[in-house]
Design a protein around this motif. Structure first.
Motif, short mmCIF file in Angstrom:
data_model
loop_
_atom_site.label_atom_id
_atom_site.label_comp_id
_atom_site.label_asym_id
_atom_site.label_seq_id
_atom_site.Cartn_x
_atom_site.Cartn_y
_atom_site.Cartn_z
N CYS A 1 32.84 74.68 38.27
CA CYS A 1 33.83 75.09 36.88
C CYS A 1 35.14 74.84 37.48
O CYS A 1 35.60 75.66 38.59
CB CYS A 1 33.32 76.69 36.95
N ALA A 2 36.00 74.38 36.72
CA ALA A 2 37.49 73.97 37.07
C ALA A 2 38.18 75.23 36.02
O ALA A 2 37.91 75.23 35.10
CB ALA A 2 37.76 72.76 36.71
N ALA A 3 39.08 75.70 36.74
CA ALA A 3 39.92 76.55 35.90
C ALA A 3 41.21 76.23 35.95
O ALA A 3 41.94 75.56 36.85
CB ALA A 3 39.96 78.12 36.65
N SER A 4 42.04 76.42 34.88
CA SER A 4 43.30 76.35 34.66
C SER A 4 44.16 77.34 33.93
O SER A 4 43.50 78.07 33.41
CB SER A 4 43.84 74.82 33.78
N GLY A 5 45.56 77.37 33.95
CA GLY A 5 46.03 78.41 33.47
C GLY A 5 46.88 79.23 34.57
O GLY A 5 47.14 79.15 35.22
N ALA B 1 35.13 84.22 34.00
CA ALA B 1 36.34 84.82 34.90
C ALA B 1 36.60 86.29 34.37
O ALA B 1 36.71 86.61 33.35
CB ALA B 1 37.71 84.01 34.70
N SER B 2 36.76 87.28 35.53
CA SER B 2 37.02 88.76 35.41
C SER B 2 38.34 89.04 35.89
O SER B 2 38.68 88.73 37.14
CB SER B 2 35.92 89.34 35.74
N ALA B 3 39.21 89.78 35.17
CA ALA B 3 40.34 90.38 35.67
C ALA B 3 40.14 91.77 36.16
O ALA B 3 41.07 92.43 36.59
CB ALA B 3 41.41 90.38 34.81
N PHE C 1 44.28 81.22 39.61
CA PHE C 1 42.76 81.50 39.80
C PHE C 1 42.40 82.55 40.81
O PHE C 1 41.34 83.34 40.37
CB PHE C 1 42.36 80.18 40.33
N SER C 2 43.16 82.69 41.66
CA SER C 2 42.78 83.74 42.81
C SER C 2 42.79 85.13 42.17
O SER C 2 42.36 85.91 43.07
CB SER C 2 43.56 83.44 44.13
N GLY C 3 43.47 85.17 41.11
CA GLY C 3 43.51 86.53 40.58
C GLY C 3 42.39 87.15 39.93
O GLY C 3 42.28 88.01 39.40
N TYR C 4 41.35 86.15 39.85
CA TYR C 4 40.17 86.59 38.90
C TYR C 4 38.89 86.38 40.17
O TYR C 4 38.85 85.90 40.73
CB TYR C 4 39.99 85.57 37.86
N ARG C 5 38.13 87.43 39.62
CA ARG C 5 36.60 87.35 40.31
C ARG C 5 36.21 86.42 39.31
O ARG C 5 36.21 86.43 38.15
CB ARG C 5 36.08 88.76 40.40
N MET C 6 34.91 85.75 39.83
CA MET C 6 34.23 84.87 39.13
C MET C 6 32.91 84.80 39.05
O MET C 6 31.94 85.50 39.94
CB MET C 6 34.51 83.12 39.44
N GLN D 1 46.07 84.20 30.93
CA GLN D 1 44.86 83.66 30.33
C GLN D 1 44.28 82.55 31.35
O GLN D 1 45.17 81.94 31.84
CB GLN D 1 44.91 83.23 28.81
N VAL D 2 43.02 82.26 31.43
CA VAL D 2 42.41 81.24 32.35
C VAL D 2 41.53 80.42 31.37
O VAL D 2 40.79 81.04 30.44
CB VAL D 2 41.67 81.93 33.35
N GLN D 3 41.51 79.18 31.52
CA GLN D 3 40.75 78.10 30.73
C GLN D 3 39.51 77.76 31.93
O GLN D 3 40.02 77.56 32.86
CB GLN D 3 41.38 77.15 30.11
N LEU D 4 38.61 77.64 31.22
CA LEU D 4 37.20 77.36 32.18
C LEU D 4 36.34 76.34 31.58
O LEU D 4 36.14 76.07 30.48
CB LEU D 4 36.25 78.40 32.48
N VAL D 5 36.14 74.89 32.61
CA VAL D 5 35.32 73.97 32.12
C VAL D 5 34.09 73.80 33.17
O VAL D 5 34.65 73.68 34.13
CB VAL D 5 36.23 72.79 31.89
N GLU D 6 32.92 73.68 32.73
CA GLU D 6 31.86 73.59 33.42
C GLU D 6 31.48 72.10 33.64
O GLU D 6 31.69 71.44 32.78
CB GLU D 6 30.51 74.24 33.13
#
Length: 125
Positions: free
Chosen positions: A22-26, A98-100, A29-34, A1-6
């Motif tokens: 947009c900062a991602a955590s969890g 974010a998309s897996a 990050f490189s595993g997701y298209r954005m 799971q990834v958390q996103l903050v704009e």
């Protein structure tokens, strides 16, 4: 799971520029298209832009093509939206997503399973 903050929303005059981050955590990050989407009051959510995992492929909504640029920095776990020549009709809450998915990169919100809380962009005329 990834958390996103704009970050980076605000008030800008028509013709001006703004950069959203947009900062991602969890998870990695490189595993997701954005992607970036937006929603104006009384309107449906609208696709803005999306970028592939390594960042080499991008797509844009017709309303922003040529004015907005999406980019990402996998080392910083961040995605950006550079907005130029802003118009009053760009006023909306902008969401990072974010998309897996491993389908072809496409402007479909259902592909994106993770969403930020949104940041308001207001363009005055």
């Amino acid at each position: 799971q990834v958390q996103l903050v704009e970050f980076g929303g605000g008030l800008v005059q028509a013709g001006g520029s703004l950069i959203l981050s947009c900062a991602a955590s969890g998870r990695t990050f490189s595993g997701y298209r954005m992607g970036w989407f937006r929603q104006a009051p009384g309107k449906e959510r609208e696709f803005v832009a999306a970028i592939s995992r390594p960042g080499g492929d991008t797509i844009y909504g017709d309303a922003v093509k040529g004015r907005f640029t999406i980019s990402r920095d996998n080392a910083k776990s961040a995605v950006y939206l550079h907005m130029n020549t802003l118009k009053p009709e760009d006023t909306a809450v902008y969401y990072c997503a974010a998309s897996a998915s491993w389908t072809v990169l496409r402007p479909v919100s259902d592909d994106f399973g993770y969403w930020g809380q949104g940041t308001q962009v207001t363009v005055s005329s």
